[in-house]
Enzyme design. Structure first.
Site, PDB file in Angstrom:
ATOM      1  N   SER A 165     -99.652 -51.602 -42.121  1.00 34.16           N
ATOM      2  CA  SER A 165     -99.722 -51.112 -40.759  1.00 34.16           C
ATOM      3  C   SER A 165    -100.791 -50.018 -40.620  1.00 34.16           C
ATOM      4  O   SER A 165    -101.930 -50.207 -41.041  1.00 34.16           O
ATOM      5  CB  SER A 165     -98.337 -50.633 -40.319  1.00 34.16           C
ATOM      6  OG  SER A 165     -98.253 -50.525 -38.925  1.00 34.16           O
ATOM      7  N   ASP A 370     -96.066 -61.622 -37.085  1.00 27.69           N
ATOM      8  CA  ASP A 370     -96.262 -60.271 -36.566  1.00 27.69           C
ATOM      9  C   ASP A 370     -96.899 -60.312 -35.187  1.00 27.69           C
ATOM     10  O   ASP A 370     -97.720 -61.194 -34.893  1.00 27.69           O
ATOM     11  CB  ASP A 370     -97.159 -59.477 -37.521  1.00 27.69           C
ATOM     12  CG  ASP A 370     -97.155 -57.981 -37.235  1.00 27.69           C
ATOM     13  OD1 ASP A 370     -96.297 -57.528 -36.454  1.00 27.69           O
ATOM     14  OD2 ASP A 370     -97.989 -57.270 -37.811  1.00 27.69           O
ATOM     15  N   HIS A 429     -94.286 -58.372 -39.794  1.00 26.95           N
ATOM     16  CA  HIS A 429     -95.016 -57.151 -40.127  1.00 26.95           C
ATOM     17  C   HIS A 429     -94.732 -56.669 -41.546  1.00 26.95           C
ATOM     18  O   HIS A 429     -95.588 -56.077 -42.185  1.00 26.95           O
ATOM     19  CB  HIS A 429     -94.625 -56.064 -39.129  1.00 26.95           C
ATOM     20  CG  HIS A 429     -95.529 -54.874 -39.101  1.00 26.95           C
ATOM     21  ND1 HIS A 429     -96.840 -54.940 -38.680  1.00 26.95           N
ATOM     22  CD2 HIS A 429     -95.325 -53.577 -39.451  1.00 26.95           C
ATOM     23  CE1 HIS A 429     -97.389 -53.743 -38.747  1.00 26.95           C
ATOM     24  NE2 HIS A 429     -96.502 -52.899 -39.230  1.00 26.95           N
TER      25      HIS A 429
END
Length: 451
Positions: A165, A370, A429
């Site tokens: 991220s 994601d 994610h």
């Protein structure tokens, strides 16, 4: 994996060395040396916490030295020592049971609470929070100097920065900072490269991916997509004008609008609905939703303490011994995010370009499901690279990858020279949580682990 069942209360070795002649810093570890942890004062009034695990699978091999993975969590302001360690890749899960697919099988693991103010890291006043990714990289480089320059054992093996991220932005700026420090003789480390997992490298490309992706999977209709794209255009203009703080505010608005119009799609996996908290616009609430979602995916019953905050501030704090009384795990995340708000939407494509041109190994891996760092957006920013090998990379074929003893497609890999791209199927994610077998296999390939 029984040998990974680490005792929570081993005999601790505590020491308080004087570093840089500046301040008293604390550290500790297990008696057998399998774990070490401590604080480094990276700047006056700014203290970064680290935790290093030595792998029980360690193989000393001259041709393939044992690697170390530095895990960089996102947020910005999410704790690698807590989330990355106990929820994703560390030796124990949140029930304090051995994790079957821990990355410790393939490498030593170094977790940090980065930037300062995150997790167990702390600052003496809010003015010491970092305001840019480069400032965070400088602090991390100072930490690495403290850990590596006097440790010949660590120096023998390659160090890989693996990010998730927003941690991807920290990874690319850190890599450039590391190479500068190596060149000037300030840092003794064998740097192996970076891996960018679902990384927030180009916010503009991600916000333009949200509308089309969510319409493709039927979470938005044509009107919802148009609304999303309109806000994305506004963000694009703000970024082009250097109005990064304003772009951050618009990003928050876009996330709220897309969530509302999709009946609260989970931004970390579009197959799921979000918890109610995700529709609120504060970053701290989004991180709580991320943590809750990760726990659900692990299909584990809540541990007896009731939450990861209680785990970290309870039994883990007691084990570590050195956490200041006035520091609570996770208590400063919002301040970290707010301090970086003016840098949050700044792209880092140029830094990736620079690393590729320097010959640094750059791996990109992305979960198929994601939204927030959608693969559509990653593919878009990769095509903006000016690296001379891009066309050859585009023309290269993809290799199908499988989990061990499985004939089900786990993903695809494309490589050319020092750029590698993993498409991970069935994951959102949090790739190590959702596809742990493929993730561990990938990190083994990235680090060329001899295990």
């Amino acid at each position: 994996m029984q040998k990974l069942g680490l005792c929570l209360f081993p005999l601790l070795l505590l020491c308080f060395p004087l570093i840089h002649g500046r301040s008293l810093e604390s550290s500790g570890g297990t008696a057998d040396g399998s774990e070490q942890w401590g604080y480094v004062e990276v700047r006056p009034k700014a203290y970064m916490f680290w935790w290093l695990y030595r792998s029980p699978e360690r193989v000393e091999n001259g041709s393939s030295p044992w690697p170390t993975v530095l895990w960089l969590q996102g947020g910005p302001g999410a704790s690698g020592v807590g989330i990355g360690n106990f929820i994703e890749i560390g030796p124990l899960d949140t029930d304090l049971k051995p994790r079957n697919w821990t990355w410790l099988q393939k490498a030593d693991l170094l977790f940090v609470d980065n930037p300062v103010g995150t997790g167990f890291s702390y600052v003496e006043d809010d003015h010491s929070f970092v305001k840019t990714d480069e400032e965070a990289a400088a602090d991390l480089t100072t930490l690495l100097k403290s850990l590596y320059n006097s440790n010949t054992k660590l120096q023998k093996g390659p160090l890989f920065a693996v990010a998730e991220s927003y941690g991807g932005k920290f990874a690319v700026t850190l890599a450039l900072s590391i190479f500068k420090a190596i060149k000037t003789g300030e840092l003794a480390v064998n740097f192996g490269g970076i891996a960018l997992g679902n990384s927030w490298i180009s916010p503009e490309d991600f916000v333009f991916a949200w509308g089309p992706l969510l319409r493709d999977v039927s979470r938005l209709d044509i009107n919802g997509e148009a609304n999303s794209n309109s806000l994305a255009e506004q963000i694009k203009k703000q970024i082009a004008d250097g109005q990064y703080a304003e772009a951050t505010n618009s990003w928050t608005q876009l996330e709220f609008e897309d969530s509302t119009n999709s009946n609260s799609v989970n931004f970390y996996n579009f197959l799921f609905d979000s918890s109610h908290e995700i529709t609120e616009t504060t970053a701290s609430t989004a991180r709580k939703a991320m943590e809750k979602y990760s726990m659900q995916l692990m299909k584990s019953k809540p541990f007896s303490q009731g939450s990861i905050e209680n785990l970290m501030n309870g039994v883990i704090r007691e084990k570590l011994k050195i956490i200041p009384k006035n520091v609570s795990w996770g208590g400063q995340n919002q301040g970290v995010f707010n301090s970086l708000a003016a840098d949050f939407m700044r792209p880092r494509i140029h830094e990736v370009d620079e690393l590729l041109s320097m010959g640094v190994n750059v791996t990109i891996y992305n979960g198929q499901l994601d939204v927030i760092c959608a693969t559509k957006g990653v593919e878009a920013w990769v095509q903006k690279l000016k690296w001379e090998g891009l066309q050859d990379f585009n023309n290269a074929g993809r290799k199908t990858i499988y989990c061990a003893n499985s004939d089900i497609t786990g993903g695809f890999l494309k490589s050319y020279k020092n750029l590698h791209f993993y498409w991970i199927l069935g994951a959102g994610h949090f790739v190590p949580v959702e596809q742990p077998c493929i993730a561990q296999q990938m990190v083994s390939d990235v680090t060329q682990s001899p295990a």
